[in-house]
Design a protein around this motif. Structure first.
Motif, PDB file in Angstrom:
ATOM      1  N   ILE A   1       0.779  -1.273   0.011  1.00  0.00           N
ATOM      2  CA  ILE A   1       0.070  -0.118  -0.024  1.00  0.00           C
ATOM      3  C   ILE A   1       0.891   1.305   0.043  1.00  0.00           C
ATOM      4  O   ILE A   1       0.646   2.000  -0.597  1.00  0.00           O
ATOM      5  CB  ILE A   1      -0.762  -0.083   1.199  1.00  0.00           C
ATOM      6  N   ALA A   2       1.863   1.203   0.842  1.00  0.00           N
ATOM      7  CA  ALA A   2       2.835   2.465   1.034  1.00  0.00           C
ATOM      8  C   ALA A   2       3.516   2.528  -0.287  1.00  0.00           C
ATOM      9  O   ALA A   2       3.478   3.958  -0.982  1.00  0.00           O
ATOM     10  CB  ALA A   2       3.840   2.282   2.011  1.00  0.00           C
ATOM     11  N   VAL A   3       3.791   1.635  -0.920  1.00  0.00           N
ATOM     12  CA  VAL A   3       4.631   1.637  -2.281  1.00  0.00           C
ATOM     13  C   VAL A   3       3.590   2.310  -3.366  1.00  0.00           C
ATOM     14  O   VAL A   3       4.044   2.967  -4.211  1.00  0.00           O
ATOM     15  CB  VAL A   3       5.145   0.427  -2.861  1.00  0.00           C
ATOM     16  N   GLY A   4       2.626   1.577  -3.188  1.00  0.00           N
ATOM     17  CA  GLY A   4       1.518   2.241  -4.084  1.00  0.00           C
ATOM     18  C   GLY A   4       1.129   3.475  -4.325  1.00  0.00           C
ATOM     19  O   GLY A   4       1.024   4.362  -5.235  1.00  0.00           O
ATOM     20  N   PHE A   5       0.978   4.097  -2.767  1.00  0.00           N
ATOM     21  CA  PHE A   5       0.565   5.257  -2.469  1.00  0.00           C
ATOM     22  C   PHE A   5       1.681   6.386  -2.865  1.00  0.00           C
ATOM     23  O   PHE A   5       1.562   7.463  -3.847  1.00  0.00           O
ATOM     24  CB  PHE A   5       0.221   5.596  -1.112  1.00  0.00           C
ATOM     25  N   LEU A   6       3.084   6.042  -2.789  1.00  0.00           N
ATOM     26  CA  LEU A   6       4.375   6.604  -2.961  1.00  0.00           C
ATOM     27  C   LEU A   6       4.318   6.954  -4.669  1.00  0.00           C
ATOM     28  O   LEU A   6       4.550   8.080  -5.335  1.00  0.00           O
ATOM     29  CB  LEU A   6       5.490   6.248  -2.381  1.00  0.00           C
ATOM     30  N   GLY A   7       4.188   5.519  -5.126  1.00  0.00           N
ATOM     31  CA  GLY A   7       4.182   5.910  -6.810  1.00  0.00           C
ATOM     32  C   GLY A   7       3.076   6.727  -7.343  1.00  0.00           C
ATOM     33  O   GLY A   7       3.318   7.428  -8.318  1.00  0.00           O
ATOM     34  N   ARG A   8       1.977   6.657  -6.862  1.00  0.00           N
ATOM     35  CA  ARG A   8       0.962   7.298  -7.326  1.00  0.00           C
ATOM     36  C   ARG A   8       1.220   8.948  -7.035  1.00  0.00           C
ATOM     37  O   ARG A   8       1.174   9.672  -7.869  1.00  0.00           O
ATOM     38  CB  ARG A   8      -0.451   6.967  -6.527  1.00  0.00           C
ATOM     39  N   GLU A   9       1.722   9.377  -5.971  1.00  0.00           N
ATOM     40  CA  GLU A   9       2.091  10.743  -5.688  1.00  0.00           C
ATOM     41  C   GLU A   9       3.100  10.990  -6.607  1.00  0.00           C
ATOM     42  O   GLU A   9       3.381  12.265  -6.970  1.00  0.00           O
ATOM     43  CB  GLU A   9       2.470  10.863  -4.142  1.00  0.00           C
ATOM     44  N   ILE A  10       4.233  10.327  -6.810  1.00  0.00           N
ATOM     45  CA  ILE A  10       5.363  10.665  -7.861  1.00  0.00           C
ATOM     46  C   ILE A  10       4.975  10.718  -9.156  1.00  0.00           C
ATOM     47  O   ILE A  10       5.293  11.536  -9.877  1.00  0.00           O
ATOM     48  CB  ILE A  10       6.349   9.444  -7.516  1.00  0.00           C
ATOM     49  N   LEU A  11       3.951   9.808  -9.489  1.00  0.00           N
ATOM     50  CA  LEU A  11       3.458  10.213 -11.104  1.00  0.00           C
ATOM     51  C   LEU A  11       2.668  11.383 -11.024  1.00  0.00           C
ATOM     52  O   LEU A  11       2.857  12.255 -12.116  1.00  0.00           O
ATOM     53  CB  LEU A  11       2.547   8.929 -11.459  1.00  0.00           C
TER      54      LEU A  11
END
Length: 86
Positions: free
Chosen positions: A71-81
């Motif tokens: 979940i944390a990686v997905g959230f960070l990935g979304r924010e980076i995008l």
């Protein structure tokens, strides 16, 4: 390996001896890794066999941690995008 060694004190002997030592260390390291892997696998098997409740609890904890990390990686990935698209 070539065994054209003139005398025990020659450069050829030293090179050959170093090759033998290096190969022996490499093989010992590979065997050590294999033994550690097998011992670790057997320890997990024994834990599951003799302590099923503790094993199940530890397994659940690991799954929860992995899920949380996902979940944390997905959230960070979304924010980076989102940030890169600005």
């Amino acid at each position: 390996m070539d065994l054209k060694i003139k005398t025990p004190r020659s450069d050829e002997y030293s090179e050959y001896a170093e090759k033998v030592r290096t190969e022996a260390r490499s093989r010992a390291g590979e065997r050590g890794e294999l033994v550690r892997h097998e011992v670790g696998a057997r320890m997990f098997d024994l834990m599951e066999e003799y302590f099923p409740e503790e094993h199940a609890e530890r397994r659940r904890q690991e799954l929860v941690r992995a899920f949380g990390a996902g979940i944390a990686v997905g959230f960070l990935g979304r924010e980076i995008l989102r940030y890169t698209r600005r």
